[in-house]
Each structure stands twice: as structure tokens, then as C-alpha cells.
Write a protein that holds these residues in place. Structure first.
Motif, PDB file in Angstrom:
ATOM      1  N   VAL A  24      40.390  29.026  46.485  1.00 17.13           N
ATOM      2  CA  VAL A  24      39.309  30.172  47.498  1.00 17.13           C
ATOM      3  C   VAL A  24      38.005  29.514  47.825  1.00 17.13           C
ATOM      4  O   VAL A  24      37.096  29.547  46.584  1.00 17.13           O
ATOM      5  CB  VAL A  24      39.862  31.219  47.886  1.00 17.13           C
ATOM      6  N   ASP A  25      37.314  29.458  48.917  1.00 12.96           N
ATOM      7  CA  ASP A  25      36.171  29.311  49.399  1.00 12.96           C
ATOM      8  C   ASP A  25      35.075  30.744  48.496  1.00 12.96           C
ATOM      9  O   ASP A  25      35.577  31.534  48.576  1.00 12.96           O
ATOM     10  CB  ASP A  25      35.248  29.131  50.377  1.00 12.96           C
ATOM     11  N   VAL A  26      33.494  30.022  47.665  1.00  8.85           N
ATOM     12  CA  VAL A  26      33.317  30.796  47.003  1.00  8.85           C
ATOM     13  C   VAL A  26      32.886  32.023  48.325  1.00  8.85           C
ATOM     14  O   VAL A  26      32.632  33.172  47.785  1.00  8.85           O
ATOM     15  CB  VAL A  26      32.394  30.058  46.836  1.00  8.85           C
ATOM     16  N   GLU A  71      35.298  28.842  39.072  1.00 11.04           N
ATOM     17  CA  GLU A  71      34.662  27.944  39.449  1.00 11.04           C
ATOM     18  C   GLU A  71      34.776  26.395  39.567  1.00 11.04           C
ATOM     19  O   GLU A  71      34.468  25.894  38.526  1.00 11.04           O
ATOM     20  CB  GLU A  71      32.770  28.018  39.246  1.00 11.04           C
ATOM     21  N   GLU A  72      34.856  25.671  40.541  1.00 12.17           N
ATOM     22  CA  GLU A  72      35.521  24.636  40.695  1.00 12.17           C
ATOM     23  C   GLU A  72      34.833  24.171  42.310  1.00 12.17           C
ATOM     24  O   GLU A  72      35.516  24.077  43.473  1.00 12.17           O
ATOM     25  CB  GLU A  72      36.922  24.245  40.528  1.00 12.17           C
ATOM     26  N   GLY A  73      33.523  23.132  41.969  1.00 10.38           N
ATOM     27  CA  GLY A  73      32.584  22.534  42.952  1.00 10.38           C
ATOM     28  C   GLY A  73      32.727  23.846  44.478  1.00 10.38           C
ATOM     29  O   GLY A  73      32.041  25.154  43.962  1.00 10.38           O
TER      30      GLY A  73
END
Length: 502
Positions: A77-79, A102-104
């Protein structure tokens, strides 16, 4: 699907308080999630099919949709979306608690967090991500969240107010959350350190206090007694071979059904007089024997009252299929076939013909007397929840065990509103060929009636004692009063134990 490795949540009072506030503000409740998903996607998700839920959640811009995608479906899911769903905890706080990574530009869940509601209460439960979120079989130290077994036990548990309660094999703490509604103090135990990490986190998240202890089964509570003990133990019968992964949440490390048998035999010394223990269990039924013989042998010499309800029976192949799939393995794969064969070989080595599943309720008599043993096979639908019916049934069984037939005859009984009588008559016959009393709630029991017991039930209105009714019934039917009395007493003892007479 999440690519983050599973972890354990960390304890930080301030950060957990922020998480609690954000989940509340976001409306992350069972009701809101159900409304978001709708009946179609909700039912599919219950069958572990994620696509309908994913389609719905992606189409909605809301904190609830974001949290479902993140924690339930395991999607990246987008930050920015996670920041909006957790505005005070923020992504950094969730990372610090071990909930996400966090992944990217995306955030992926490391644990499952979801709302849970029952008994007019709402909680949140953190646990390991399910196979539907990770896309791979679960690990051997997997910690379950809210599952079918845990909700079954919770639904059958007696909810009388108690001073001390114990949850053996607590896992993520689901049973302990329920106990908090009626127990002054709660002790939880588990062999798994990871399970206890989740339990501590869930206690803090839901603002409850538990005495958390690590150890196997009864070891952590040596010399202690409790008013209520509940346990969803690692009851799955698993071969002791290298073909099958041993999951901590379901495998107790013993051959056959020894885990449950030993727990039943050992619970008596940990119950206060009048105390109750309730647990789930499996039992093997070897060829040439019955399940009642198997389970009753566990109770010999314990001095405990026992009421056991068998709810399901599977043959060895069905059992192997169920539990081979449970860990995330799928039919047709080499791993699945190897596990299937290992289960069949294990059961064959003990000549096991079938395996039963049910709910065991134990009671330590408060007075010196012969304990009762009631083993029932009830595979039909029952009331939900069953806790109140179990309370009534247990109290009735204890009263009947402690009172004579004369006292039964002198007590006033009545049939509750949910008890009806059915009469079936063959065409052309003036008299019914079958008469039954049917219970609408509870166990849904159906009791065949004779002319005598039907006559008594018709006057069981809370005014006449059975002794008064027996004389009239014997006179009307021209029967021996002593024989009518014996038949009525036998019927009352059978009907009253399950609430068809109160």
C-alpha cells in the motif's frame, strides 16, 4: 502479496496508544469492514478467496479500505495512504512496533491486525499473516488470530462471573479477551514465546491486563487453582514423522490424542471446588471401539463431572485432507501427497477407524459425591452462542447429581417456551404413532415421548409437582402408580439436564 517476513509486534505503550486511537478514528471495526466488503466479497474472503475483497477495497478511498488491503489482504500500500489511515502513529510508528515494513514507496504488513466482535464487545487482534496474505505455507511458529476453533470455544464458554480464570495455550489471546468480561483476574499460558508476544501486544492494544506465563500446558500453574479454565489446546493428531511440519499452534508434540487426554486427566487439581474447565479436543476411535469408551477412559479416577458433546466425526482420509490443507499446502503437490500418506500410515498403525471432535466441559464437585459423566453425539445445528445453554445445562446436571428421585418428584418443573410437542399420526389412525418433544434452542434436542411422559409434559406448567401429577396420570391411564412414577422421574432427569424442563 506481502513479501515482508513475519515478525512479532513490539511493546511500546505510547505507540500502541496511538495505534488504538487511529484504529478507532478510522472506524476499523467489524461492522465497518463488513459494510465495506458487502456480502459477496465478505463471503468469498471467509472462503479464503481474496479477489472480490481486493476489487472492492481498491475501488474505495477510505482508511478502512486501506487497512483491509494492508493487514488482511497483505497488499503493498502506498506510504501516503497508510499515513492517512494511521495519522498519529504514522508509518514510522507502525515500523517501530514491528507491524509493517517499508519497501520503496510502499508499505507491507509484517503482521495481521483486524477487528473482532462478539458478546456485544469489540476488540482488535494482532496475529501472524495468514496464507491468503503471504501466498505461501505458514511457518512452524505461526501464531493464529481469530479462527473457527477459537470462536467455537468462545461461543460454548460459560460466562458466570469468576474470581480467577486461566487460558491454557492462549495463542494471540482471543479467549482471554472474552474472559475479561467476567473474570477479576486472568492468567494466560503458552509454550510459544512468539504467541505470548502477540498476547502481550493484544492485551495492551485492548487496554486489558493479563498474567502472562510461558510453559507447556499445566506446567506454569503448578499448585494453583482457578474458578474457570478454558483451552483451545494443540489438539490436532499429527504423525511423529519428518513428512509433516509441526506447527506450534496445533501440534502438541505427542502421539495420537495424548495431548487432550493428559490435559483432561490433569485439570482436576487446578480447579477450585465448583470450578469449571472447557476445552476443545480430538479423539481417536480405533476399530471395534466407540468414542464414548475412548473419552470416558480419560475421566476414570479424576473425580470430575464431565459433559462431552461430539460435534463432528471424520474418517482418516478426511482428517488428513483437512489438516494438510490447513498449513497452506494444496492437493496435487508432492508435499501434500507426502503428508496425506503419512497421516494415513499413522492412523493405520493404531487401527484408527475415525476421529471425533467436540467440546469437553469439566466440573469439580463442590460436595462429596459420585461424579456424573454425560457423553452426547450432537452433529446437528445448535444455538449460537451456546454459553448460556451450557451454563443452564451444567447447573441442571449438578443439581440432578446431588438430589434424589424423591426430591425430583417434589420439585415443580415447567417446559420453557421454546419446547414444543409434535404428534405424527398414520393416515386413518385415531391415535398418534409418534410423539416427540422438540427444543427450539440450546442443543436442539428431540426426545421421544410415551403416553405417560406426554401426559406429564402437558401438565408441567410450574404449578404441579411430578408427584401430584403421577397420581392423576396413573388413574386416567389405569396404570400402576409406581411404574408411572419411575417413568416420569427418568424422563425429567433426561429432559431437565438440557433445559427441556426447568
Amino acid at each position: 502479496m506481502s513479501s515482508a517476513t513475519s515478525g512479532s509486534p513490539r511493546i511500546d505503550d505510547a505507540l500502541v496508544a496511538r495505534l488504538r486511537d487511529d484504529l478507532t478514528t478510522s472506524g476499523f471495526t467489524v461492522t465497518e469492514v463488513s459494510e465495506l466488503l458487502g456480502p459477496l466479497a465478505g463471503a468469498a474472503l471467509a472462503r479464503e478467496q481474496t479477489l472480490p475483497a481486493r476489487r472492492v477495497a481498491l475501488a474505495v478511498d477510505s482508511p478502512v479500505a486501506t487497512l483491509v488491503r494492508l493487514f488482511t489482504l497483505g497488499d503493498p500500500v502506498d506510504v501516503a495512504e497508510v499515513e492517512r489511515a494511521l495519522p498519529t502513529l504514522r508509518v514510522s510508528g507502525a515500523v517501530a512496533l514491528g507491524l509493517v515494513a517499508e519497501e520503496g514507496d510502499a508499505v507491507v504488513a509484517r503482521v495481521d491486525v483486524r477487528p473482532y466482535a462478539a458478546d456485544d464487545r469489540s476488540w482488535w487482534v494482532a496475529s501472524d499473516l495468514a496464507e491468503l496474505a503471504t501466498g505461501r505455507p505458514v511457518l512452524d511458529d505461526h501464531v493464529l488470530g481469530v479462527g473457527g476453533a477459537s470462536t467455537t470455544l468462545a461461543a460454548w464458554t460459560v460466562r458466570n462471573p469468576v474470581r480467577r480464570a486461566l487460558d491454557i495455550g492462549t495463542g494471540s489471546g482471543v479467549q482471554a479477551l472474552h474472559l475479561g468480561e467476567h473474570a477479576e483476574s486472568i492468567t494466560v499460558t503458552d509454550l510459544s514465546a512468539r504467541a505470548l508476544a502477540f498476547a502481550r501486544f493484544n492485551a495492551l492494544l485492548n487496554e486489558v491486563t493479563w498474567d502472562v506465563r510461558q510453559g507447556s500446558m499445566l506446567d506454569p500453574i503448578a499448585g494453583e487453582r482457578f474458578d474457570l479454565v478454558v483451552s483451545n489446546p494443540p489438539f490436532v493428531i499429527t504423525p511423529r514423522s519428518g513428512e509433516i511440519p509441526l506447527f506450534e499452534y496445533r501440534d502438541g508434540g505427542r502421539a495420537g490424542d495424548a495431548v487432550v487426554a493428559d490435559l483432561v486427566r490433569g485439570l482436576g487439581e487446578h480447579l477450585e471446588p465448583g470450578g469449571v474447565a472447557q476445552l476443545l479436543g480430538n479423539w481417536e476411535i480405533p476399530a471395534g471401539t466407540t468414542w464414548t469408551e475412548r473419552v470416558s477412559s480419560w475421566l476414570d479416577g479424576t473425580g470430575l463431572d464431565a459433559w462431552v458433546v461430539q460435534r463432528e466425526v471424520q474418517d482418516p482420509a478426511e482428517y488428513a485432507e483437512t489438516w494438510a490443507r490447513d498449513g497452506g499446502h494444496h492437493p496435487g503437490t508432492a508435499d501434500f501427497d507426502a503428508m496425506y500418506a503419512a497421516w494415513l500410515d499413522d492412523f493405520a498403525s493404531r487401527d484408527v477407524e475415525s476421529i471425533g471432535f467436540g467440546i469437553i466441559t469439566l466440573h469439580r464437585p463442590a460436595v462429596e459425591r459420585e461424579p456424573f459423566l454425560d457423553l452426547m453425539d450432537v452433529r446437528t445445528p445448535v444455538a449460537t452462542p451456546m454459553g448460556e445453554a451450557v451454563r443452564v445445562g451444567l447447573e441442571a446436571r449438578v443439581w440432578l447429581a446431588e438430589h434424589s428421585d424423591d426430591e425430583v418428584l417434589d420439585r415443580v418443573w415447567s417446559a420453557p417456551q421454546d419446547v414444543t410437542e409434535e404428534r405424527h399420526t398414520r393416515p386413518g389412525s385415531a391415535d398418534p404413532s409418534v410423539i416427540v418433544a422438540r427444543q427450539g434452542g440450546g442443543l436442539g434436542r428431540v426426545i421421544p415421548l410415551t403416553t405417560v411422559t406426554a401426559a406429564y409434559l402437558s401438565v408441567a406448567d410450574g404449578e404441579l409437582t411430578p408427584r401430584q401429577a403421577v397420581g392423576a396420570i396413573a388413574g386416567i391411564l389405569d396404570l400402576d402408580a409406581a411404574e408411572v412414577e419411575r417413568e416420569v422421574v427418568t424422563f425429567i432427569r433426561d429432559a431437565a439436564k438440557d433445559g427441556l424442563l426447568v
